[in-house]
Motif scaffolding. Structure first.
Motif, PDB file in Angstrom:
ATOM      1  N   VAL A   2       0.852  -1.185   0.000  1.00 18.70           N
ATOM      2  CA  VAL A   2       0.000   0.000   0.000  1.00 18.70           C
ATOM      3  C   VAL A   2       0.891   1.239   0.000  1.00 18.70           C
ATOM      4  O   VAL A   2       1.964   1.241   0.605  1.00 18.70           O
ATOM      5  CB  VAL A   2      -0.947  -0.008   1.228  1.00 18.70           C
ATOM      6  CG1 VAL A   2      -0.189   0.038   2.535  1.00 18.70           C
ATOM      7  CG2 VAL A   2      -1.940   1.131   1.139  1.00 18.70           C
ATOM      8  N   SER A  25      -3.366   4.040  -1.365  1.00 17.87           N
ATOM      9  CA  SER A  25      -3.625   3.415  -2.661  1.00 17.87           C
ATOM     10  C   SER A  25      -2.896   2.076  -2.706  1.00 17.87           C
ATOM     11  O   SER A  25      -2.012   1.816  -1.894  1.00 17.87           O
ATOM     12  CB  SER A  25      -3.158   4.319  -3.815  1.00 17.87           C
ATOM     13  OG  SER A  25      -1.774   4.564  -3.727  1.00 17.87           O
ATOM     14  N   PRO A  28      -6.558  -3.140  -1.198  1.00 15.05           N
ATOM     15  CA  PRO A  28      -7.772  -2.598  -0.576  1.00 15.05           C
ATOM     16  C   PRO A  28      -7.521  -1.986   0.789  1.00 15.05           C
ATOM     17  O   PRO A  28      -7.019  -2.635   1.705  1.00 15.05           O
ATOM     18  CB  PRO A  28      -8.690  -3.812  -0.491  1.00 15.05           C
ATOM     19  CG  PRO A  28      -8.267  -4.670  -1.621  1.00 15.05           C
ATOM     20  CD  PRO A  28      -6.775  -4.500  -1.727  1.00 15.05           C
ATOM     21  N   PHE A  29      -7.857  -0.713   0.916  1.00 16.50           N
ATOM     22  CA  PHE A  29      -7.590   0.052   2.125  1.00 16.50           C
ATOM     23  C   PHE A  29      -8.260  -0.559   3.335  1.00 16.50           C
ATOM     24  O   PHE A  29      -7.704  -0.570   4.428  1.00 16.50           O
ATOM     25  CB  PHE A  29      -8.088   1.484   1.889  1.00 16.50           C
ATOM     26  CG  PHE A  29      -7.999   2.384   3.080  1.00 16.50           C
ATOM     27  CD1 PHE A  29      -9.135   2.752   3.776  1.00 16.50           C
ATOM     28  CD2 PHE A  29      -6.773   2.866   3.509  1.00 16.50           C
ATOM     29  CE1 PHE A  29      -9.062   3.597   4.858  1.00 16.50           C
ATOM     30  CE2 PHE A  29      -6.685   3.717   4.598  1.00 16.50           C
ATOM     31  CZ  PHE A  29      -7.831   4.085   5.274  1.00 16.50           C
ATOM     32  N   SER A  30      -9.453  -1.103   3.150  1.00 16.98           N
ATOM     33  CA  SER A  30     -10.250  -1.529   4.296  1.00 16.98           C
ATOM     34  C   SER A  30      -9.667  -2.707   5.049  1.00 16.98           C
ATOM     35  O   SER A  30     -10.057  -2.980   6.171  1.00 16.98           O
ATOM     36  CB  SER A  30     -11.673  -1.862   3.834  1.00 16.98           C
ATOM     37  OG  SER A  30     -11.637  -2.926   2.899  1.00 16.98           O
ATOM     38  N   TRP A  53      -9.212  -1.918  11.244  1.00 19.70           N
ATOM     39  CA  TRP A  53      -9.723  -1.837   9.875  1.00 19.70           C
ATOM     40  C   TRP A  53     -11.182  -1.396   9.852  1.00 19.70           C
ATOM     41  O   TRP A  53     -11.627  -0.716   8.933  1.00 19.70           O
ATOM     42  CB  TRP A  53      -9.561  -3.173   9.159  1.00 19.70           C
ATOM     43  CG  TRP A  53     -10.403  -4.264   9.733  1.00 19.70           C
ATOM     44  CD1 TRP A  53     -10.076  -5.134  10.733  1.00 19.70           C
ATOM     45  CD2 TRP A  53     -11.744  -4.600   9.352  1.00 19.70           C
ATOM     46  NE1 TRP A  53     -11.116  -5.981  11.002  1.00 19.70           N
ATOM     47  CE2 TRP A  53     -12.154  -5.682  10.172  1.00 19.70           C
ATOM     48  CE3 TRP A  53     -12.638  -4.110   8.393  1.00 19.70           C
ATOM     49  CZ2 TRP A  53     -13.403  -6.267  10.068  1.00 19.70           C
ATOM     50  CZ3 TRP A  53     -13.892  -4.695   8.284  1.00 19.70           C
ATOM     51  CH2 TRP A  53     -14.264  -5.755   9.121  1.00 19.70           C
ATOM     52  N   ARG A  72     -11.348   7.046  10.222  1.00 17.17           N
ATOM     53  CA  ARG A  72     -11.077   6.594   8.859  1.00 17.17           C
ATOM     54  C   ARG A  72     -12.366   6.572   8.064  1.00 17.17           C
ATOM     55  O   ARG A  72     -13.459   6.405   8.611  1.00 17.17           O
ATOM     56  CB  ARG A  72     -10.417   5.228   8.867  1.00 17.17           C
ATOM     57  CG  ARG A  72     -11.273   4.097   9.390  1.00 17.17           C
ATOM     58  CD  ARG A  72     -10.444   2.814   9.564  1.00 17.17           C
ATOM     59  NE  ARG A  72      -9.960   2.313   8.287  1.00 17.17           N
ATOM     60  CZ  ARG A  72      -8.938   1.459   8.169  1.00 17.17           C
ATOM     61  NH1 ARG A  72      -8.295   1.029   9.242  1.00 17.17           N
ATOM     62  NH2 ARG A  72      -8.578   1.028   6.972  1.00 17.17           N
ATOM     63  N   ASN A  74     -13.330   4.370   4.912  1.00 19.86           N
ATOM     64  CA  ASN A  74     -12.901   3.311   4.000  1.00 19.86           C
ATOM     65  C   ASN A  74     -13.395   3.559   2.574  1.00 19.86           C
ATOM     66  O   ASN A  74     -12.770   3.104   1.618  1.00 19.86           O
ATOM     67  CB  ASN A  74     -13.370   1.956   4.510  1.00 19.86           C
ATOM     68  CG  ASN A  74     -12.574   1.486   5.712  1.00 19.86           C
ATOM     69  OD1 ASN A  74     -11.519   2.041   6.038  1.00 19.86           O
ATOM     70  ND2 ASN A  74     -13.079   0.484   6.407  1.00 19.86           N
ATOM     71  N   LYS A  76     -13.291   6.376   1.107  1.00 22.77           N
ATOM     72  CA  LYS A  76     -12.360   7.344   0.517  1.00 22.77           C
ATOM     73  C   LYS A  76     -10.910   6.901   0.669  1.00 22.77           C
ATOM     74  O   LYS A  76      -9.992   7.642   0.312  1.00 22.77           O
ATOM     75  CB  LYS A  76     -12.542   8.716   1.164  1.00 22.77           C
ATOM     76  CG  LYS A  76     -13.891   9.355   0.897  1.00 22.77           C
ATOM     77  CD  LYS A  76     -13.983  10.739   1.526  1.00 22.77           C
ATOM     78  CE  LYS A  76     -15.328  11.379   1.210  1.00 22.77           C
ATOM     79  NZ  LYS A  76     -15.456  12.730   1.821  1.00 22.77           N
ATOM     80  N   ASN A  77     -10.699   5.698   1.218  1.00 20.34           N
ATOM     81  CA  ASN A  77      -9.332   5.190   1.423  1.00 20.34           C
ATOM     82  C   ASN A  77      -8.468   6.206   2.174  1.00 20.34           C
ATOM     83  O   ASN A  77      -7.298   6.420   1.827  1.00 20.34           O
ATOM     84  CB  ASN A  77      -8.672   4.857   0.083  1.00 20.34           C
ATOM     85  CG  ASN A  77      -9.308   3.670  -0.594  1.00 20.34           C
ATOM     86  OD1 ASN A  77     -10.112   2.962   0.009  1.00 20.34           O
ATOM     87  ND2 ASN A  77      -8.966   3.442  -1.838  1.00 20.34           N
ATOM     88  N   THR A  78      -9.039   6.801   3.199  1.00 24.46           N
ATOM     89  CA  THR A  78      -8.352   7.869   3.912  1.00 24.46           C
ATOM     90  C   THR A  78      -8.487   7.697   5.419  1.00 24.46           C
ATOM     91  O   THR A  78      -9.548   7.318   5.917  1.00 24.46           O
ATOM     92  CB  THR A  78      -8.915   9.243   3.494  1.00 24.46           C
ATOM     93  OG1 THR A  78      -8.765   9.407   2.079  1.00 24.46           O
ATOM     94  CG2 THR A  78      -8.179  10.374   4.195  1.00 24.46           C
TER      95      THR A  78
END
Length: 122
Positions: A2, A25, A28-30, A53, A72, A74, A76-78
């Motif tokens: 990541v 990025s 998968p961020f989550s 997570w 977080r 998830n 927005k992957n932020t």
């Protein structure tokens, strides 16, 4: 793997607030626990906060409890770090980190961003 990119750092007066963001990025961020570390000038890197997570578990360093909040999104992957009642001793380079589990994040053995500078003036 990541990739992590921090933003939101800057100069703020003591007693003020700031929100840092970390965009992820890659995989998968989550699935990752996320966290923040910081490195004050001339000092070692130190743990600040971590979040699972799902967002259901959070952990904070004693020095920021009650003043900082990690969250977080998830979708927005932020991951965010909201700091309030900032003190000059919060001045540091703040790093975002990701790991397979929250213990990995707290141990500092996960993936790292490049950091964003926060300076708190007295």
């Amino acid at each position: 793997q990541v990739q992590l990119v921090e933003s939101g750092g800057g100069l703020v007066q003591a007693g003020g607030s700031l929100r840092l963001s970390c965009a992820a990025s890659g995989r998968p961020f989550s699935i990752y626990a996320m966290g923040w570390f910081r490195q004050p000038p001339g000092k070692e890197r130190e743990f600040v906060a971590a979040i699972s997570w799902s967002g259901g578990i959070t952990q904070y360093a004693d020095s920021v409890k009650g003043r900082f909040t990690i969250s977080r999104d998830n979708g927005k992957n932020t991951v965010y770090l909201q700091g309030s009642s900032l003190k000059p001793e919060d001045t540091a380079l703040y790093y975002c980190t990701a790991g397979a589990r929250i213990s990995t994040v707290v141990d500092g053995t996960g993936y790292w961003g490049q950091g964003t500078q926060v300076t708190v003036s007295s």
